[in-house]
Design a protein around this motif. Structure first.
Motif, PDB file in Angstrom:
ATOM      1  N   PHE A   1       2.758  -2.369  -7.927  1.00 25.91           N
ATOM      2  CA  PHE A   1       1.324  -1.508  -6.978  1.00 25.91           C
ATOM      3  C   PHE A   1       2.654  -0.363  -6.370  1.00 25.91           C
ATOM      4  CE2 PHE A   1       0.028  -5.503  -6.442  1.00 25.91           C
ATOM      5  CZ  PHE A   1      -1.844  -5.338  -6.744  1.00 25.91           C
ATOM      6  N   SER A   2       1.795   0.985  -6.844  1.00 26.97           N
ATOM      7  CA  SER A   2       2.229   2.045  -6.269  1.00 26.97           C
ATOM      8  C   SER A   2       3.108   2.146  -4.521  1.00 26.97           C
ATOM      9  CB  SER A   2       1.630   2.978  -6.596  1.00 26.97           C
ATOM     10  OG  SER A   2       0.324   2.962  -5.902  1.00 26.97           O
ATOM     11  N   PHE A   3       2.028   1.212  -3.661  1.00 30.02           N
ATOM     12  CA  PHE A   3       2.270   0.938  -2.312  1.00 30.02           C
ATOM     13  C   PHE A   3       1.801  -0.396  -1.568  1.00 30.02           C
ATOM     14  CE2 PHE A   3      -0.561   1.297   1.653  1.00 30.02           C
ATOM     15  CZ  PHE A   3       1.024   1.975   2.502  1.00 30.02           C
ATOM     16  N   GLU A   4       2.870  -0.606  -0.782  1.00 28.15           N
ATOM     17  CA  GLU A   4       2.909  -1.992  -0.286  1.00 28.15           C
ATOM     18  C   GLU A   4       3.356  -1.674   1.414  1.00 28.15           C
ATOM     19  OE1 GLU A   4       5.337  -5.147  -2.026  1.00 28.15           O
ATOM     20  OE2 GLU A   4       3.931  -5.277  -3.841  1.00 28.15           O
ATOM     21  N   ARG A   5       2.780  -2.209   2.675  1.00 24.30           N
ATOM     22  CA  ARG A   5       2.581  -2.040   3.572  1.00 24.30           C
ATOM     23  C   ARG A   5       2.824  -3.647   4.294  1.00 24.30           C
ATOM     24  NH1 ARG A   5       3.889   1.461   7.486  1.00 24.30           N
ATOM     25  NH2 ARG A   5       3.090   1.675   9.689  1.00 24.30           N
TER      26      ARG A   5
ATOM     27  N   ASN B   1      -0.235 -12.339   9.345  1.00 26.20           N
ATOM     28  CA  ASN B   1       0.486 -11.664   8.719  1.00 26.20           C
ATOM     29  C   ASN B   1       0.100 -10.894   7.744  1.00 26.20           C
ATOM     30  OD1 ASN B   1       3.688 -11.781   9.422  1.00 26.20           O
ATOM     31  ND2 ASN B   1       3.117 -13.679   9.850  1.00 26.20           N
ATOM     32  N   TYR B   2      -0.238  -9.428   7.342  1.00 25.99           N
ATOM     33  CA  TYR B   2      -0.787  -9.277   6.400  1.00 25.99           C
ATOM     34  C   TYR B   2      -0.096  -8.101   6.017  1.00 25.99           C
ATOM     35  CZ  TYR B   2      -4.713 -10.281   9.244  1.00 25.99           C
ATOM     36  OH  TYR B   2      -6.016 -11.249   9.622  1.00 25.99           O
ATOM     37  N   THR B   3       0.706  -7.699   3.960  1.00 28.85           N
ATOM     38  CA  THR B   3       0.546  -7.062   3.274  1.00 28.85           C
ATOM     39  C   THR B   3      -0.977  -6.966   2.166  1.00 28.85           C
ATOM     40  OG1 THR B   3       2.504  -9.191   3.000  1.00 28.85           O
ATOM     41  CG2 THR B   3       1.882  -6.871   1.269  1.00 28.85           C
ATOM     42  N   VAL B   4      -0.487  -5.385   2.201  1.00 27.66           N
ATOM     43  CA  VAL B   4      -1.060  -4.891   2.050  1.00 27.66           C
ATOM     44  C   VAL B   4      -0.594  -4.235   0.573  1.00 27.66           C
ATOM     45  CG1 VAL B   4      -1.929  -2.493   2.702  1.00 27.66           C
ATOM     46  CG2 VAL B   4      -3.761  -2.849   1.402  1.00 27.66           C
ATOM     47  N   HIS B   5      -1.065  -4.404  -0.902  1.00 30.38           N
ATOM     48  CA  HIS B   5      -0.840  -4.006  -1.455  1.00 30.38           C
ATOM     49  C   HIS B   5      -1.613  -2.853  -2.678  1.00 30.38           C
ATOM     50  CE1 HIS B   5       1.665  -7.385  -1.884  1.00 30.38           C
ATOM     51  NE2 HIS B   5       0.505  -8.275  -1.703  1.00 30.38           N
TER      52      HIS B   5
ATOM     53  N   LEU C   1      -2.715  -0.410   8.861  1.00 31.01           N
ATOM     54  CA  LEU C   1      -2.220  -1.307   7.983  1.00 31.01           C
ATOM     55  C   LEU C   1      -1.883  -0.641   6.652  1.00 31.01           C
ATOM     56  CD1 LEU C   1      -0.751  -3.856   6.753  1.00 31.01           C
ATOM     57  CD2 LEU C   1      -3.053  -4.556   5.876  1.00 31.01           C
ATOM     58  N   ILE C   2      -3.356   0.231   6.707  1.00 27.37           N
ATOM     59  CA  ILE C   2      -3.396   0.785   5.068  1.00 27.37           C
ATOM     60  C   ILE C   2      -2.333   2.324   4.892  1.00 27.37           C
ATOM     61  CG2 ILE C   2      -3.812   2.764   3.376  1.00 27.37           C
ATOM     62  CD1 ILE C   2      -5.194  -0.532   3.365  1.00 27.37           C
ATOM     63  N   PHE C   3      -2.968   3.386   6.931  1.00 28.23           N
ATOM     64  CA  PHE C   3      -2.624   4.126   6.911  1.00 28.23           C
ATOM     65  C   PHE C   3      -0.932   4.596   7.945  1.00 28.23           C
ATOM     66  CE2 PHE C   3      -7.122   4.765   5.053  1.00 28.23           C
ATOM     67  CZ  PHE C   3      -6.583   5.033   3.944  1.00 28.23           C
ATOM     68  N   GLY C   4      -1.125   3.509   9.077  1.00 27.21           N
ATOM     69  CA  GLY C   4       0.121   4.110   9.690  1.00 27.21           C
ATOM     70  C   GLY C   4      -0.916   4.150  11.049  1.00 27.21           C
TER      71      GLY C   4
ATOM     72  N   GLU D   1       8.278   8.052   2.682  1.00 23.04           N
ATOM     73  CA  GLU D   1       7.790   7.514   1.673  1.00 23.04           C
ATOM     74  C   GLU D   1       6.695   6.144   1.915  1.00 23.04           C
ATOM     75  OE1 GLU D   1      10.040   4.055  -1.780  1.00 23.04           O
ATOM     76  OE2 GLU D   1      10.748   4.610   0.719  1.00 23.04           O
ATOM     77  N   ARG D   2       6.270   5.882   2.964  1.00 23.57           N
ATOM     78  CA  ARG D   2       5.220   5.235   3.098  1.00 23.57           C
ATOM     79  C   ARG D   2       3.757   6.322   2.894  1.00 23.57           C
ATOM     80  NH1 ARG D   2       1.679   5.256   7.004  1.00 23.57           N
ATOM     81  NH2 ARG D   2       3.615   6.396   8.717  1.00 23.57           N
ATOM     82  N   ILE D   3       4.331   7.308   2.769  1.00 27.16           N
ATOM     83  CA  ILE D   3       2.366   8.471   2.701  1.00 27.16           C
ATOM     84  C   ILE D   3       2.514   8.879   1.338  1.00 27.16           C
ATOM     85  CG2 ILE D   3       1.279  10.323   3.644  1.00 27.16           C
ATOM     86  CD1 ILE D   3       2.706   9.940   6.106  1.00 27.16           C
ATOM     87  N   TYR D   4       3.278   8.357   0.562  1.00 24.45           N
ATOM     88  CA  TYR D   4       3.587   9.093  -1.340  1.00 24.45           C
ATOM     89  C   TYR D   4       1.801   8.858  -1.750  1.00 24.45           C
ATOM     90  CZ  TYR D   4       7.601  11.170  -1.933  1.00 24.45           C
ATOM     91  OH  TYR D   4       8.614  12.286  -2.297  1.00 24.45           O
ATOM     92  N   PRO D   5       1.758   7.268  -2.212  1.00 25.35           N
ATOM     93  CA  PRO D   5       0.449   7.019  -2.304  1.00 25.35           C
ATOM     94  C   PRO D   5      -0.821   7.527  -1.505  1.00 25.35           C
ATOM     95  CG  PRO D   5       1.603   4.950  -1.952  1.00 25.35           C
ATOM     96  CD  PRO D   5       2.501   5.933  -1.053  1.00 25.35           C
ATOM     97  N   GLY D   6      -1.566   8.318  -2.724  1.00 30.45           N
ATOM     98  CA  GLY D   6      -2.611   9.345  -2.422  1.00 30.45           C
ATOM     99  C   GLY D   6      -2.398  10.577  -2.068  1.00 30.45           C
ATOM    100  N   PHE D   7      -0.852  10.585  -1.326  1.00 31.19           N
ATOM    101  CA  PHE D   7      -0.882  12.103  -1.515  1.00 31.19           C
ATOM    102  C   PHE D   7      -0.017  12.487  -1.898  1.00 31.19           C
ATOM    103  CE2 PHE D   7       1.363  15.150   1.320  1.00 31.19           C
ATOM    104  CZ  PHE D   7       1.064  15.196   2.348  1.00 31.19           C
ATOM    105  N   ARG D   8       1.085  12.576  -2.881  1.00 27.64           N
ATOM    106  CA  ARG D   8       1.403  13.184  -4.065  1.00 27.64           C
ATOM    107  C   ARG D   8       1.051  12.272  -5.235  1.00 27.64           C
ATOM    108  NH1 ARG D   8       7.158  14.594  -3.726  1.00 27.64           N
ATOM    109  NH2 ARG D   8       6.420  15.896  -5.095  1.00 27.64           N
ATOM    110  N   ASP D   9       0.170  13.155  -5.928  1.00 30.00           N
ATOM    111  CA  ASP D   9      -0.574  12.251  -7.300  1.00 30.00           C
ATOM    112  C   ASP D   9       1.238  11.826  -7.956  1.00 30.00           C
ATOM    113  OD1 ASP D   9      -1.624  11.860  -8.850  1.00 30.00           O
ATOM    114  OD2 ASP D   9      -2.541  13.543  -9.922  1.00 30.00           O
TER     115      ASP D   9
END
Length: 615
Positions: free
Chosen positions: A240-244, A252-256, A320-323, A494-502
C-alpha cells in the motif's frame, strides 16, 4: 446451557473447532445457548483483521511445528496448546451491551467457586492477581453470536513468548519488561488438575450435554477446510502507498491505503479490534473516493464507524487516516494578504516580455505572491517543458493534462529573457513529464543549462527538478551539466504524501538529493516544504533531519495556501514565531541557509541562498 461433549474427539486442531463453531452458528438449531470446551495442538490463532506476518515469528513457528490459523473473530493474536483450554459460547444475539461480558462471566463465576479470584478487565481479558490468563473475542453471524476465549492452565510459556511478536505499546502501558510478568498459568495457583478443572467448568456451566458424534460431522469438516488454507490464514497482503498505526481505547488499528490520482484505490483496516458488522463492506465504501478529510466524513455519514468497529469514534477513525486535527485559525492572518491588483500592475512589463518570447515562469503559473520582489532582485524562475503537468498534486495550481511537444527553441528563448531582464540568478524548473519515458525531460534541462552557461556565463543557475521517477541516469545527466544549485522539494512529511503528492514517494525524493551529492559533492542541494496541512512539530523536525542525513544544504519553509476550492484545504495558519523556531532549528541541524516564513516559496530569495547571505 447445552454442552457439546468433544472429549472423545481425536482431532486436535483449531481448524476443526473453528469449523465446529461455524457449523453451530450457521446450521445447528437449539433452544438453549451452546457451550464448548476444547484443547488443541500448539497453535497461533490470528485475529480476523490482523496481518499474519506482523503478528508472529514465522521462523520460530516453523521450527517448533506450531500451526497458524486465522479465526472468524477480531482481537489480537493468541498462542494455545494442550495446556490451554479453549471455550466457546454460541448464543442468540441480544440487543443489550453486556452480552459479551455475560458469557465470559460464566467462566469467571465457575473459577470463583474453586478459589481462583478471576476478574474481567479492559476490553476482553480475564486476570487473576493482576496477571492475564484469558483473552476473549466475539463475532456475529446473522442473529447469532459466538463468544470464545482461552484459559492458560499449564501452557508452554517459551512457545507463547517465542511465537508471537508482542505489541510494544501494550507492554509499555502495563509498565512491565517481559511477557512472563503479565501472564500466568492458573495451574500454578490451584490444587486442581487440568482434568479436574475441565470437569468443574462443564458441571458449573452446562445443564445438559450432547456428544459430538450426534452432529453432522461431514458438514463440520466442510466448514473446517477454509481454516487449512494459506489464503485464509495468511491472506493476500498487497503493498500500500500509505500505512498508519494508532492505538485507541477500543484497540490497535492499522490503516493501509493505496491512492492513485488523489483517489482511494484500496483501503484495508487491520488490528486487534472487535468488529460488529462486515468490515469489508466499510472498506469498499471508500473505493474511488477522493483522499480528503471531507470526502471521508461524507462516507462515514452513510457508513457509521461505530456500527462496524466496537468502541471506535468517527473522530478517531479520521485521526487514524489524516492525523490529529489542530485547531484552525479561521481568518487568514494579515501578513498573508497580498494586493494582487498592485502585483499585476508591477509585473505587467515583465509578463509582456515573457509572452513575447513564449516563456512561462512558475511565478505566474503557480500564482506566487513574491513575483515582484524576486524580479526586483534580478531573479526569476522559468518553467520549462510546457505548462501541463502529468501529475495532479492536491496543493499545486499548475494545470494537469496531456502535455504538448517539447519546445526545442525554449533554451534560446530563456537565454534572451535572461539577458533582457539582466538576471543575476536564474531558476529553471518544470512540470513533471512522466510521459517522456526516455529521460523524463532531463535532456531538456541540460540543454537549457548549457545554453545559459554559454550565453550568460555570469548568471548563476539553479534547477528545481521533478523526481524523474527516481531514474539514476536522468539525475546524473543533470548533475553532470553542473548547475550551481540542484533543488528538489520534498514538499511535506512522509505521512501526508498519499493523496497530496500524486505518484510521488518520500524516500525517492530523499534518494534523489543523496545521489546528487554522491555524483558531485560540490553542487549545492536544496529542498522546500510547506506547513499548515496537518503535520506535527516532531514530524517536521524529523523531516529536517532526514534532509540533513542526505547532505541537503539549503532549506525553504513556507505556509501552504489553498490555490482554489478544488485544492486541499489549509489545516492551520502557522504563526510567525513558529516559523522563526524552525529557522533556528534548521541552523542548529547544520543547514547552510534556511528561509522560513509564511510567504517563503521554493525559489524565494534564491539569490541570497546561493550567495549564503543572511536573511
Amino acid at each position: 446451557m447445552l454442552y457439546i461433549d468433544t472429549t472423545e474427539n481425536t482431532i486436535h486442531t483449531c481448524a476443526f473447532y473453528f469449523g465446529l463453531e461455524e457449523y453451530l452458528i450457521k446450521d445447528f438449531s437449539h433452544d438453549q445457548d451452546v457451550f464448548l470446551l476444547w484443547t488443541v495442538d500448539p497453535t497461533v490463532m490470528i485475529g480476523r483483521h490482523q496481518v499474519t506476518s506482523v503478528e508472529l515469528d514465522q521462523e520460530y513457528v516453523d521450527t517448533n511445528h506450531i500451526q497458524v490459523v486465522r479465526r472468524n473473530s477480531g482481537g489480537g493474536a493468541v498462542y494455545t496448546d494442550p495446556g490451554c483450554f479453549q471455550f466457546s459460547f454460541i448464543t442468540k444475539k441480544k440487543n443489550h451491551p453486556d452480552i459479551f461480558k455475560t458469557h465470559v462471566n460464566h467462566i469467571i463465576n465457575a473459577l470463583h467457586k474453586v478459589q481462583i479470584n478471576a476478574e474481567f478487565t479492559g476490553r476482553n481479558d480475564i486476570l487473576v492477581n493482576g496477571r492475564k490468563f484469558s483473552g476473549n473475542a466475539e463475532y456475529i453471524y446473522k442473529d447469532k453470536l459466538v463468544v470464545h476465549g482461552t484459559i492458560l492452565f499449564d501452557s508452554n510459556m517459551e512457545h507463547l513468548i517465542g511465537a508471537l511478536t508482542p505489541d510494544k505499546s501494550k507492554l509499555t502501558k502495563h509498565a512491565i519488561s517481559s511477557v512472563e510478568s503479565r501472564v500466568i498459568n492458573i495451574g500454578t495457583i490451584t490444587d486442581l488438575t487440568k482434568d479436574e478443572l475441565y470437569q468443574h467448568l462443564v458441571q458449573e456451566i452446562a445443564t445438559e450435554s450432547m456428544p459430538l458424534r450426534e452432529l453432522d460431522l461431514d458438514r463440520i469438516h466442510q466448514y473446517e477446510q477454509k481454516f487449512h488454507t494459506d489464503e485464509w490464514n495468511y491472506g493476500k497482503n498487497p503493498k500500500f502507498s500509505f500505512e498508519r498505526t494508532m492505538k485507541f481505547d477500543s484497540g490497535n488499528y492499522t490503516v493501509h491505503i493505496d491512492v492513485k490520482h488523489n483517489h482511494v484505490q484500496q483501503l484495508r483496516i487491520t488490528g486487534d479490534f472487535f468488529s460488529l458488522q462486515n468490515v469489508r463492506e466499510f472498506e469498499m465504501a471508500f473505493r474511488d473516493v477522493a483522499f480528503t478529510r471531507q470526502a471521508f466524513v461524507d462516507v462515514t455519514k452513510q457508513h457509521r464507524v461505530r456500527l462496524y468497529f466496537h468502541g471506535l469514534k468517527r473522530g478517531e477513525f479520521l485521526e487514524l487516516i489524516f492525523g490529529k486535527r489542530t485547531k484552525k485559525q479561521k481568518e487568514k492572518p494579515d501578513y498573508l494578504k497580498v494586493d494582487l491588483k498592485d502585483l499585476n500592475r508591477q509585473t505587467k512589463k515583465i509578463r509582456a516580455l515573457l509572452e513575447q518570447h513564449n516563456l512561462h515562469t512558475v511565478c505566474q503559473e503557480a500564482s506566487c505572491p513574491n513575483q515582484m520582489e524576486c524580479f526586483s532582485h534580478k531573479t526569476a524562475t522559468f518553467m520549462i517543458l510546457g505548462t501541463r503537468c502529468t501529475r495532479n498534486c492536491a496543493f499545486c495550481d499548475v494545470a494537469q493534462g496531456r502535455p504538448l511537444a517539447v519546445d526545442k527553441e525554449e533554451p534560446n528563448n530563456i537565454l534572451r529573457a535572461v539577458k533582457l531582464m539582466k538576471l543575476q540568478h536564474v531558476v529553471i524548473t518544470s512540470v513533471t513529464r512522466d510521459d517522456l519515458r526516455g529521460d523524463y525531460g532531463s535532456s531538456h534541462f541540460v540543454d537549457v543549462i548549457k545554453t545559459i552557461q554559454q550565453g550568460a556565463p555570469d548568471t548563476t543557475i539553479e534547477v528545481l527538478v521533478p523526481d524523474f521517477m527516481g531514474d539514476y541516469v536522468s539525475i546524473k545527466r543533470v548533475v553532470d551539466a553542473k548547475p550551481d544549485v540542484i533543488n528538489h522539494n520534498v514538499e511535506t512529511i512522509e505521512r501526508i504524501y498519499p493523496g497530496f503528492r500524486d505518484r510521488a514517494n518520500y524516500q525517492r525524493s530523499l534518494t534523489l538529493l543523496k545521489r546528487v551529492k554522491e555524483i558531485d559533492s560540490s553542487i549545492l542541494t536544496k529542498s522546500g516544504i510547506m506547513l499548515g496541512i496537518g503535520e506535527t512539530k516532531e514530524e517536521v523536525i524529523s523531516l529536517m533531519k532526514d534532509l540533513r542525513a542526505v547532505g541537503c544544504d539549503i532549506l525553504t519553509i513556507g505556509q501552504y495556501l489553498q490555490p482554489s476550492k478544488n485544492h486541499r484545504e489549509v489545516d492551520e495558519y502557522i504563526s510567525l514565531e513558529t516559523f522563526a523556531d524552525y529557522k533556528d532549528i534548521g541552523k542548529q541541524l547544520g543547514f547552510q541557509f534556511v528561509a522560513s516564513g509564511p510567504m517563503v516559496r521554493s525559489s524565494y530569495e534564491a539569490h541570497k541562498q546561493f550567495k549564503g547571505e543572511s536573511e
